[in-house]
Write a protein that holds these residues in place. Structure first.
Motif, PDB file in Angstrom:
ATOM      1  N   ARG A 130      55.665  56.607  45.893  1.00 45.06           N
ATOM      2  CA  ARG A 130      55.540  55.272  46.475  1.00 45.06           C
ATOM      3  C   ARG A 130      54.072  54.855  46.573  1.00 45.06           C
ATOM      4  N   LYS A 131      53.216  55.765  47.001  1.00 45.33           N
ATOM      5  CA  LYS A 131      51.796  55.441  47.121  1.00 45.33           C
ATOM      6  C   LYS A 131      51.176  55.230  45.739  1.00 45.33           C
ATOM      7  N   ILE A 132      51.594  56.016  44.763  1.00 42.33           N
ATOM      8  CA  ILE A 132      51.077  55.830  43.398  1.00 42.33           C
ATOM      9  C   ILE A 132      51.450  54.449  42.885  1.00 42.33           C
ATOM     10  N   GLU A 133      52.701  54.070  43.130  1.00 40.07           N
ATOM     11  CA  GLU A 133      53.139  52.735  42.695  1.00 40.07           C
ATOM     12  C   GLU A 133      52.313  51.646  43.364  1.00 40.07           C
ATOM     13  N   GLU A 134      52.081  51.785  44.649  1.00 40.55           N
ATOM     14  CA  GLU A 134      51.312  50.786  45.388  1.00 40.55           C
ATOM     15  C   GLU A 134      49.881  50.681  44.851  1.00 40.55           C
ATOM     16  N   ILE A 135      49.256  51.831  44.599  1.00 44.07           N
ATOM     17  CA  ILE A 135      47.877  51.821  44.096  1.00 44.07           C
ATOM     18  C   ILE A 135      47.817  51.217  42.700  1.00 44.07           C
ATOM     19  N   CYS A 136      48.765  51.577  41.854  1.00 46.74           N
ATOM     20  CA  CYS A 136      48.776  51.044  40.488  1.00 46.74           C
ATOM     21  C   CYS A 136      48.981  49.545  40.492  1.00 46.74           C
ATOM     22  N   LEU A 137      49.876  49.064  41.355  1.00 46.36           N
ATOM     23  CA  LEU A 137      50.083  47.618  41.439  1.00 46.36           C
ATOM     24  C   LEU A 137      48.818  46.905  41.905  1.00 46.36           C
ATOM     25  N   THR A 138      48.163  47.483  42.894  1.00 45.25           N
ATOM     26  CA  THR A 138      46.933  46.869  43.404  1.00 45.25           C
ATOM     27  C   THR A 138      45.851  46.813  42.327  1.00 45.25           C
ATOM     28  N   CYS A 139      45.657  47.907  41.634  1.00 41.16           N
ATOM     29  CA  CYS A 139      44.622  47.932  40.581  1.00 41.16           C
ATOM     30  C   CYS A 139      44.971  46.996  39.438  1.00 41.16           C
ATOM     31  N   SER A 140      46.249  46.972  39.077  1.00 49.79           N
ATOM     32  CA  SER A 140      46.677  46.072  38.007  1.00 49.79           C
ATOM     33  C   SER A 140      46.404  44.621  38.373  1.00 49.79           C
ATOM     34  N   ARG A 141      46.673  44.277  39.621  1.00 50.96           N
ATOM     35  CA  ARG A 141      46.418  42.901  40.044  1.00 50.96           C
ATOM     36  C   ARG A 141      44.928  42.588  40.087  1.00 50.96           C
ATOM     37  N   GLU A 142      44.106  43.583  40.376  1.00 47.16           N
ATOM     38  CA  GLU A 142      42.667  43.361  40.309  1.00 47.16           C
ATOM     39  C   GLU A 142      42.230  43.061  38.876  1.00 47.16           C
ATOM     40  N   PHE A 143      42.735  43.856  37.947  1.00 48.11           N
ATOM     41  CA  PHE A 143      42.426  43.578  36.539  1.00 48.11           C
ATOM     42  C   PHE A 143      42.912  42.183  36.161  1.00 48.11           C
ATOM     43  N   TYR A 144      44.126  41.861  36.603  1.00 48.48           N
ATOM     44  CA  TYR A 144      44.724  40.571  36.276  1.00 48.48           C
ATOM     45  C   TYR A 144      43.852  39.432  36.814  1.00 48.48           C
ATOM     46  N   ASP A 145      43.473  39.532  38.091  1.00 47.19           N
ATOM     47  CA  ASP A 145      42.728  38.441  38.724  1.00 47.19           C
ATOM     48  C   ASP A 145      41.347  38.257  38.121  1.00 47.19           C
ATOM     49  N   ASN A 146      40.775  39.315  37.574  1.00 48.75           N
ATOM     50  CA  ASN A 146      39.435  39.228  37.002  1.00 48.75           C
ATOM     51  C   ASN A 146      39.435  39.005  35.492  1.00 48.75           C
ATOM     52  N   ALA A 147      40.636  38.918  34.904  1.00 51.58           N
ATOM     53  CA  ALA A 147      40.708  38.740  33.451  1.00 51.58           C
ATOM     54  C   ALA A 147      40.238  37.339  33.069  1.00 51.58           C
ATOM     55  N   GLU A 148      39.552  37.252  31.960  1.00 53.38           N
ATOM     56  CA  GLU A 148      39.061  35.962  31.484  1.00 53.38           C
ATOM     57  C   GLU A 148      40.084  35.250  30.622  1.00 53.38           C
ATOM     58  N   THR A 149      40.997  35.998  30.017  1.00 54.89           N
ATOM     59  CA  THR A 149      42.028  35.405  29.185  1.00 54.89           C
ATOM     60  C   THR A 149      43.368  36.016  29.547  1.00 54.89           C
ATOM     61  N   GLY A 150      44.433  35.253  29.309  1.00 57.20           N
ATOM     62  CA  GLY A 150      45.760  35.732  29.677  1.00 57.20           C
ATOM     63  C   GLY A 150      46.423  36.609  28.629  1.00 57.20           C
ATOM     64  N   ASN A 151      45.819  36.767  27.466  1.00 56.29           N
ATOM     65  CA  ASN A 151      46.426  37.572  26.406  1.00 56.29           C
ATOM     66  C   ASN A 151      46.396  39.043  26.813  1.00 56.29           C
ATOM     67  N   TYR A 152      47.592  39.645  26.944  1.00 63.55           N
ATOM     68  CA  TYR A 152      47.625  41.013  27.430  1.00 63.55           C
ATOM     69  C   TYR A 152      47.372  42.029  26.316  1.00 63.55           C
ATOM     70  N   ARG A 153      46.882  41.569  25.211  1.00 61.94           N
ATOM     71  CA  ARG A 153      46.457  42.475  24.149  1.00 61.94           C
ATOM     72  C   ARG A 153      44.937  42.735  24.196  1.00 61.94           C
ATOM     73  N   PHE A 154      44.239  42.024  25.068  1.00 61.68           N
ATOM     74  CA  PHE A 154      42.780  42.130  25.088  1.00 61.68           C
ATOM     75  C   PHE A 154      42.269  42.167  26.524  1.00 61.68           C
ATOM     76  N   GLY A 155      41.069  42.735  26.681  1.00 57.68           N
ATOM     77  CA  GLY A 155      40.287  42.617  27.898  1.00 57.68           C
ATOM     78  C   GLY A 155      40.976  43.081  29.158  1.00 57.68           C
ATOM     79  N   GLY A 156      40.662  42.352  30.242  1.00 62.49           N
ATOM     80  CA  GLY A 156      41.178  42.725  31.545  1.00 62.49           C
ATOM     81  C   GLY A 156      42.677  42.661  31.642  1.00 62.49           C
ATOM     82  N   MET A 157      43.294  41.717  30.941  1.00 58.34           N
ATOM     83  CA  MET A 157      44.753  41.620  31.001  1.00 58.34           C
ATOM     84  C   MET A 157      45.399  42.818  30.320  1.00 58.34           C
ATOM     85  N   LYS A 158      44.783  43.315  29.289  1.00 56.74           N
ATOM     86  CA  LYS A 158      45.289  44.523  28.630  1.00 56.74           C
ATOM     87  C   LYS A 158      45.234  45.705  29.597  1.00 56.74           C
ATOM     88  N   LEU A 159      44.102  45.802  30.332  1.00 59.30           N
ATOM     89  CA  LEU A 159      43.988  46.874  31.321  1.00 59.30           C
ATOM     90  C   LEU A 159      45.025  46.713  32.422  1.00 59.30           C
TER      91      LEU A 159
END
Length: 1017
Positions: free
Chosen positions: A674-703
């Motif tokens: 449960r804690k792993i899931e929570e941490i992964c979701l949080t980090c993923s959303r950080e990458f998402y919020d800081n991504a410059e483009t929405g294409n999930y094949r590149f950059g922050g969205m890919k991460l």
């Protein structure tokens, strides 16, 4: 030779004169006055010729002197030749009866003016002869130039292009083969101003010549000795002209009077005061030596007093320093004066000695061009002087510089305080400690290394062990350095180690108290925004030996923590460890920074072993060492640190390493799913919020997308991945947030109504509505999977977009799918479910909108849509829908009649009515159910197929009275109603009413009964 000697002499030029020609030209002339005047008139640079002239002229004046003496009948007590020149003061006579002698001399000169002239010329010639002899002596003794180095310099510059030109102030050109002549010619020396000549010799540093000049002609130069001394260049060492410097006579408490070596011990009669005064009274212009001294120079006839001597030496020192900055010359001047016994120079010499150490002995910078003066030196406070001594010291030279420069200065200050009656033995330590507290750590380390307790006391700069500990604590905790941990460790290794037993006064509570008090003391406040090392020393001074020992233990722990922080690129000043010792929030923030910064600086952590090392160090900071003191993360639990570490690992993008650590048997990384899931979701959303483009094949969205592959694929994880895919799909449709600005991922996440994103997709792409399944899949991934209301709304938007594109067939299909979805949802839910009501509202409005579009010419489909709208609309909207259906039905009948009128045959009505009154059974059944729901009895009209057909036709006539519009292409309600109403009215009021018109009126009556109107037909 011309027979006339007068003519012969007049024809000779100065350059043609020789000793023989002088004798040949003047010896035959018997006129003594003429010969004496001729000898006086000629001034040449040849010494022998000039000497011959002077001696010849003097010999011709002897008889005049004798005649004058005989005529005057001097008194018997006066000796021939007069008194010593040294005993005669200018203007004073030597005869006992001066007045009578003066009158007698005046009377004789008036009676024999030739004798007066000859006596005057004799005095002048004698004076010139003295000068000539002095010149000869000076030229023999003086060097052949201002400096001995001149000839060497000339030899070095043999190829000097200016060699043929004479240098200023020199009588010869630079010729390497000939020596430089004496700078003053004989003629200038004989006729020039004696004071000016002396000043010139002084400026040319010809001190031997100047000394000879003083010895031979001293009585005239003595009053102007200070003027001559002032002409000596300030950069010359006083040892070079010590003989002419003012000397001090302690017995007289004044300047020593010089002893001269005059050419003539006795003065000539013509030079006596009586004769000179008599010549003046008879208005004879004599060329006396006194006329050669300029009147503008201030004479000092009397010896200088002790105070005047002191003032002169101080003035000379100021002039030397201000003009040249040569402290050594100034110091040598003071030392010479002190050696003469002049009091009051000791303190000045002391200051100059200290200043000379600063200028000459202290290390200098590469471009050091400081101009030190006594005024600047005296304006400095002692701490500034210490800093000036050590301004350019290096860590290697600093201990020696302190020993040879600073400590002597500090001892001088201490002795001055004692002389002033205010002894302070702590002055040296205070000033030295102040410097240490303000010095850089590398310099401090070198001082402490020279003060180690293991060194002999005589060799240590700081000999008190407790002072060393206090200074080290103050310097280290007062430093803002982030990268000098080796230097700090060097300082710590120089500190004393005391073997103090741990008792009740020295337990962990006491250590905690020390840490807390230090942290509070270091916390910035309005009164003290920054705590300096000097402020900290005040705090450490009262600490006992046991407290100091414990403070050093705390320092040891903090230094170890600082090295760990520095290793992972998150250094903190030492004061941070004290300030955060009771602040768990601050420790947590720094642990998070450590986990994230370590993986982001130059790709520092490349392997799994590196990350394991980082985790071990972070966990190490949570524990306690051998001393029982907590580390930098002492207030955090191991689980908190592990979570922060795992978050930092994910934020670095090293997902494979994260998976490897999770699936390995690593003993430290033991997080639940449960804690792993929570941490992964949080980090993923950080990458998402800081991504410059929405294409999930590149950059922050890919991460952000790949980060979700680390944990187990739970429902929440899948929903987040679908949302990322939806974001990528939305950006692929070129949706913009502002004209020309693509929508950013953070804008998509912050959109409260995510279905509005579907509307923006449809509005920004003309053909997007044709891809129904793609759009519905996008809706599902936006978080609306299994959300019927969202699906209905999406279908409604698709239908509306198709309607605006005039793609009525697709709009009809989408509307039917929308209604079927809503009806199915309605059957599976309660009637009063708000979501059912919301879905029904969307459906009937969309159907009503499409069903009343005039550009949609398929009346059957439009009637079908209005029937579905009637099925789902609220009770208060039934009348409006029925009215629109009625109008559409009338128009449809009229169109049928017009078409059938052209095809009239035996059965013109049956076919249209058969088609018109055919309505889907489900509509009739639904209508029956709705009427029952409204507590209205279902009349028999709806129980038969013909009644169903009649109701179907009636519902189709209600198309123009909706109170709102959904689409953008419908006509205005009023104009539509007027147009259709007038047309229908004209048909119903025709002269020849046919069966269709009658049936229409009957059915209108019937519908009125169905909704509760008058029962009459």
């Amino acid at each position: 030779m011309d027979s006339n000697p007068y003519t012969y002499w007049a024809a000779l030029t100065d350059n043609e004169l020789t000793v023989d020609k002088v004798k040949q030209g003047l010896a035959p002339i018997q006129d003594d006055l003429w010969v004496a005047a001729a000898c006086t008139d000629r001034i040449v640079d040849d010494v022998e010729v000039q000497q011959t002239l002077l001696e010849l002229g003097i010999s011709r004046t002897g008889r005049a002197v004798e005649r004058s003496k005989d005529a005057l009948a001097f008194s018997s007590n006066r000796k021939d030749g007069g008194e010593a020149l040294s005993s005669i003061e200018p203007g004073l006579g030597t005869m006992s009866d001066a007045a009578k002698s003066h009158d007698a001399v005046v009377a004789h000169f008036r009676a024999a003016p030739h004798d007066a002239q000859l006596c005057a010329l004799r005095a002048t010639l004698l004076w010139r002869l003295d000068r000539l002899n002095t010149f000869v002596e000076i030229r023999k003794a003086a060097p052949q130039g201002p400096k001995d180095e001149v000839e060497d310099e000339i030899e070095e510059w043999e190829d000097d292009p200016w060699a043929d030109e004479a240098t200023p102030g020199s009588s010869t050109a630079h010729d390497p083969k000939t020596s430089v002549k004496f700078p003053i010619s004989l003629s200038t020396f004989l006729m020039g101003d004696l004071l000016e000549i002396s000043c010139q010799l002084a400026s040319l540093q010809l001190f031997g010549a100047l000394q000879l000049l003083f010895n031979r002609l001293g009585p005239l130069l003595w009053p102007y000795r200070l003027t001559i001394l002032a002409s000596i260049p300030e950069h010359i060492q006083p040892s070079e002209f010590r003989e002419i410097l003012p000397a001090f006579d302690p017995s007289q408490n004044a300047e020593s009077h010089a002893v001269w070596q005059l050419w003539r011990i006795q003065v000539d009669w013509s030079e006596t005061a009586e004769v000179q005064a008599a010549l003046k009274d008879v208005d004879f212009l004599q060329l006396s030596p006194n006329n050669l001294v300029p009147n503008q120079s201030l004479p000092h006839n009397d010896p200088l007093t002790a105070d005047e001597l002191l003032t002169w030496y101080k003035t000379r020192v100021d002039a030397v320093i201000n003009a040249t900055g040569l402290i050594d010359v100034a110091l040598a001047t003071i030392q010479h004066g002190a050696s003469q016994g002049i009091s009051g120079l000791d303190e000045l010499g002391e200051e100059l000695s200290l200043l000379s150490r600063l200028v000459y002995d202290a290390p200098q910078g590469p471009d050091d061009a400081d101009d030190w003066t006594l005024q600047r030196w005296r304006s400095l406070e002692p701490p500034a002087v210490v800093r000036a001594y050590l301004a350019h010291s290096t860590p290697d030279s600093l201990p020696k510089d302190i020993a040879r420069l600073v400590l002597p200065y500090l001892f001088v200050l201490e002795s001055r305080a004692e002389r002033a009656g205010k002894p302070d033995p702590k002055i040296p330590t205070h000033l030295l400690y102040d410097y240490i507290l303000s010095a850089s750590l590398d310099l401090v380390a070198s001082i402490f290394e020279a003060s180690k307790p293991t060194l002999p006391a005589a060799q240590r700069l700081i000999r008190d062990d407790e002072d060393i500990a206090r200074l080290a604590l103050a310097c280290l905790y007062g430093s803002d350095s982030l990268d000098e941990w080796p230097t700090m460790s060097r300082i710590f290794e120089c500190l004393p180690a005391w073997n103090i037993a741990r008792d009740e006064d020295n337990d962990e509570d006491a250590a905690d108290t020390t840490v807390i008090s230090l942290g509070a003391f270091l916390t910035p406040s309005t009164a003290r925004p920054h705590c300096s090392a000097a402020d900290l020393l005040v705090f450490f001074k009262p600490l006992s030996l046991a407290s100091l020992s414990r403070a050093l233990d705390i320092l040891d722990v903090h230094l170890e923590s600082g090295e760990i922080f520095s290793r992972w690129s998150v250094p903190a000043p030492l004061r941070w460890y004290l300030q955060s010792s009771g602040n768990a929030k601050e420790q947590r923030a720094w642990a998070n920074r450590m986990a994230r910064r370590a993986g982001g600086v130059d790709d520092q952590l490349k392997t799994r072993e590196d990350w394991e090392w980082l985790l071990e160090d972070m966990l190490k900071l949570t524990g306690k060492g051998d001393t029982g003191l907590p580390g930098a993360f002492g207030l955090l639990t191991r689980d908190e640190v592990i979570e922060l570490f795992f978050s930092g690992l994910l934020s670095s993008g090293n997902f494979e390493i994260a998976k490897g650590l999770l699936h390995s048997s690593h003993k430290h990384l033991n997080l639940d799913s449960r804690k792993i899931e929570e941490i992964c979701l949080t980090c993923s959303r950080e990458f998402y919020d800081n991504a410059e483009t929405g294409n999930y094949r590149f950059g922050g969205m890919k991460l952000a997308y790949e980060c979700l592959d680390v944990p187990q694929q739970t429902e929440q994880i899948l929903l987040e991945k679908e949302f990322i895919e939806a974001t990528s799909r939305i950006t692929s449709f070129n949706v913009t947030s502002r004209p020309g600005i693509p929508i950013s991922p953070i804008e998509i996440r912050l959109t409260k109504d995510r279905l509005s994103l579907i509307s923006r997709v449809l509005s920004s792409n003309n053909d997007a509505y044709k891809h129904t399944e793609v759009i519905l899949d996008l809706v599902h991934k936006l978080g609306f999977r299994n959300d019927v209301v969202a699906e209905v709304k999406t279908l409604a938007m698709l239908a509306d977009t198709a309607l605006q594109a005039e793609d009525f067939s697709r709009a009809f299909e989408l509307s039917h799918r929308m209604v079927d979805t809503a009806v199915e949802f309605r059957h599976s839910s309660t009637a009063h479910d708000p979501r059912v009501i919301e879905a029904s509202e969307v459906c009937w409005v969309a159907c009503f909108q499409l069903g009343r579009q005039p550009e949609f010419h398929d009346a059957d489909k439009k009637l079908d849509l209005l029937g579905r709208a009637l099925e789902l609309c609220p009770p208060e909207k039934l009348h409006d829908v029925l009215t629109s259906w009625r109008r559409l039905e009338s128009e449809h009948i009229d169109a049928r009649e017009e078409r059938l009128s052209d095809e009239r045959n035996g059965n013109t009505i049956s076919v249209p009515y058969e088609r018109i009154f055919t309505a889907p059974g489900n509509v009739a059944a639904s209508l029956r159910a709705r009427l029952q729901g409204l507590h209205m009895p279902s009349p028999p009209l709806l129980s038969t197929p013909d009644a169903a057909a009649l109701a179907s036709r009636t519902f189709r006539s209600v198309a123009a009275n909706f109170p709102f519009s959904v689409g953008h292409r419908g006509h205005s309600q009023a104009s539509d109603r007027d147009e259709r109403g007038s047309r229908t009215g004209s048909l119903l009021r025709g002269d020849g009413e046919d069966v269709s018109a009658q049936a229409s009126r009957v059915l209108s009556k019937g519908i009125g009964w169905l909704i509760g109107a008058d029962d009459e037909v």
